[in-house]
Design a protein around this motif. Structure first.
Motif, mmCIF file in Angstrom:
data_model
loop_
_atom_site.group_PDB
_atom_site.id
_atom_site.type_symbol
_atom_site.label_atom_id
_atom_site.label_comp_id
_atom_site.label_asym_id
_atom_site.label_seq_id
_atom_site.Cartn_x
_atom_site.Cartn_y
_atom_site.Cartn_z
ATOM 1 N N UNK A 1 19.983 0.577 -95.701
ATOM 2 C CA UNK A 1 19.401 -0.705 -96.331
ATOM 3 C C UNK A 1 19.367 -0.678 -97.712
ATOM 4 N N UNK A 2 19.230 0.387 -98.406
ATOM 5 C CA UNK A 2 19.419 0.732 -99.607
ATOM 6 C C UNK A 2 20.779 0.466 -100.152
ATOM 7 N N UNK A 3 21.925 0.994 -99.454
ATOM 8 C CA UNK A 3 23.126 0.928 -100.015
ATOM 9 C C UNK A 3 23.640 -0.671 -99.725
ATOM 10 N N UNK A 4 23.138 -1.120 -98.871
ATOM 11 C CA UNK A 4 23.647 -2.506 -98.245
ATOM 12 C C UNK A 4 23.097 -3.545 -99.703
ATOM 13 N N UNK A 5 21.849 -3.372 -100.169
ATOM 14 C CA UNK A 5 21.394 -4.095 -101.075
ATOM 15 C C UNK A 5 22.157 -3.987 -102.335
ATOM 16 N N UNK A 6 22.558 -2.606 -102.645
ATOM 17 C CA UNK A 6 23.410 -2.590 -103.723
ATOM 18 C C UNK A 6 24.546 -3.550 -103.535
ATOM 19 N N UNK A 7 25.332 -3.387 -102.555
ATOM 20 C CA UNK A 7 26.655 -4.129 -102.167
ATOM 21 C C UNK A 7 26.517 -5.610 -102.634
ATOM 22 N N UNK A 8 25.092 -5.985 -102.599
ATOM 23 C CA UNK A 8 24.659 -7.676 -102.817
ATOM 24 C C UNK A 8 24.011 -7.707 -104.133
ATOM 25 N N UNK A 9 24.115 -6.520 -104.863
ATOM 26 C CA UNK A 9 23.469 -6.689 -106.360
ATOM 27 C C UNK A 9 22.242 -6.648 -106.258
ATOM 28 N N UNK A 10 21.267 -6.447 -105.189
ATOM 29 C CA UNK A 10 19.932 -6.550 -105.116
ATOM 30 C C UNK A 10 19.008 -5.152 -105.497
ATOM 31 N N UNK A 11 18.393 -5.039 -106.584
ATOM 32 C CA UNK A 11 17.729 -3.858 -106.866
ATOM 33 C C UNK A 11 16.825 -3.542 -105.774
ATOM 34 N N UNK A 12 16.375 -2.194 -105.826
ATOM 35 C CA UNK A 12 15.528 -1.561 -104.553
ATOM 36 C C UNK A 12 14.283 -0.808 -105.201
ATOM 37 N N UNK A 13 13.280 -1.105 -104.531
ATOM 38 C CA UNK A 13 11.950 -0.214 -104.525
ATOM 39 C C UNK A 13 11.856 0.508 -103.555
ATOM 40 N N UNK A 14 11.751 1.811 -103.463
ATOM 41 C CA UNK A 14 11.840 2.522 -102.057
ATOM 42 C C UNK A 14 10.761 3.786 -102.284
ATOM 43 N N UNK A 15 10.671 4.466 -101.278
ATOM 44 C CA UNK A 15 9.927 5.858 -101.128
ATOM 45 C C UNK A 15 10.982 6.960 -101.133
ATOM 46 N N UNK A 16 10.748 8.035 -101.684
ATOM 47 C CA UNK A 16 11.292 9.175 -101.697
ATOM 48 C C UNK A 16 12.034 9.431 -100.429
ATOM 49 N N UNK A 17 11.309 9.533 -99.244
ATOM 50 C CA UNK A 17 11.848 9.861 -97.947
ATOM 51 C C UNK A 17 13.051 8.830 -97.359
ATOM 52 N N UNK A 18 12.835 7.632 -97.855
ATOM 53 C CA UNK A 18 13.715 6.523 -97.386
ATOM 54 C C UNK A 18 15.326 6.725 -98.066
ATOM 55 N N UNK A 19 15.018 7.349 -99.332
ATOM 56 C CA UNK A 19 16.066 7.584 -100.202
ATOM 57 C C UNK A 19 16.941 8.929 -99.969
ATOM 58 N N UNK A 20 16.140 9.834 -99.324
ATOM 59 C CA UNK A 20 16.500 11.220 -99.325
ATOM 60 C C UNK A 20 17.952 11.342 -98.836
ATOM 61 N N UNK A 21 19.004 12.147 -99.438
ATOM 62 C CA UNK A 21 20.260 12.272 -98.903
ATOM 63 C C UNK A 21 21.231 11.429 -99.536
ATOM 64 N N UNK A 22 20.786 10.280 -100.262
ATOM 65 C CA UNK A 22 21.623 9.154 -100.742
ATOM 66 C C UNK A 22 22.282 9.969 -101.975
ATOM 67 N N UNK A 23 23.817 9.620 -101.990
ATOM 68 C CA UNK A 23 24.490 10.221 -103.083
ATOM 69 C C UNK A 23 24.177 9.453 -104.090
ATOM 70 N N UNK A 24 24.017 9.989 -105.247
ATOM 71 C CA UNK A 24 23.932 9.537 -106.812
ATOM 72 C C UNK A 24 22.900 8.600 -106.859
ATOM 73 N N UNK A 25 21.691 8.357 -105.935
ATOM 74 C CA UNK A 25 20.489 7.685 -106.346
ATOM 75 C C UNK A 25 19.483 8.409 -107.130
ATOM 76 N N UNK A 26 19.275 7.603 -108.165
ATOM 77 C CA UNK A 26 18.615 8.310 -109.359
ATOM 78 C C UNK A 26 17.295 7.296 -109.609
ATOM 79 N N UNK A 27 16.261 7.871 -109.400
ATOM 80 C CA UNK A 27 14.910 7.200 -109.806
ATOM 81 C C UNK A 27 14.873 6.703 -111.181
#
Length: 112
Positions: A22-48
């Motif tokens: 869901x985070x990566x798909x949002x990036x595809x559409x140019x939509x910024x994301x607010x998330x929690x660390x567990x949801x983003x864990x393991x994502x390559x290149x995700x930087x708070x």
């Protein structure tokens, strides 16, 4: 169409499948994301603070939303950075090339 109507994708679940998708798909559409660390864990290149906003508590989550309600200007740079990250690591052409390279490396007789 829904992505075009939104200013921010909120991914707050901590126990569910497909959250990084869901985070990566949002990036595809140019939509910024607010998330929690567990949801983003393991994502390559995700930087708070750079290409995603991460809040580690309900209070931090609410503070981020309140901050963005008062000043939406950070959403532009988050959107641009998220889109750039998508193109660099997650675009179909990038993932296909990575998969092909791995298949050729570990299965030498693999032909495309």
């Amino acid at each position: 169409a829904l992505y075009a109507q939104a200013d921010l994708q909120v991914v707050g679940n901590v126990v569910a499948t497909g959250l990084r998708t869901r985070i990566i798909e949002s990036f595809l559409y140019g939509l910024p994301v607010l998330s929690v660390p567990p949801a983003a864990a393991g994502g390559i290149g995700l930087e708070n603070g750079s290409n995603v906003l991460l809040a580690d508590s309900a209070e931090a989550f609410a503070n981020q939303i309140g901050w963005l309600a008062g000043d939406t200007s950070p959403l532009v740079s988050l959107s641009e950075a998220g889109s750039a990250l998508y193109r660099q690591h997650y675009a179909r052409s990038v993932t296909a090339a990575t998969l092909q390279g791995l298949l050729c490396r570990y299965f030498p007789h693999f032909q495309r």
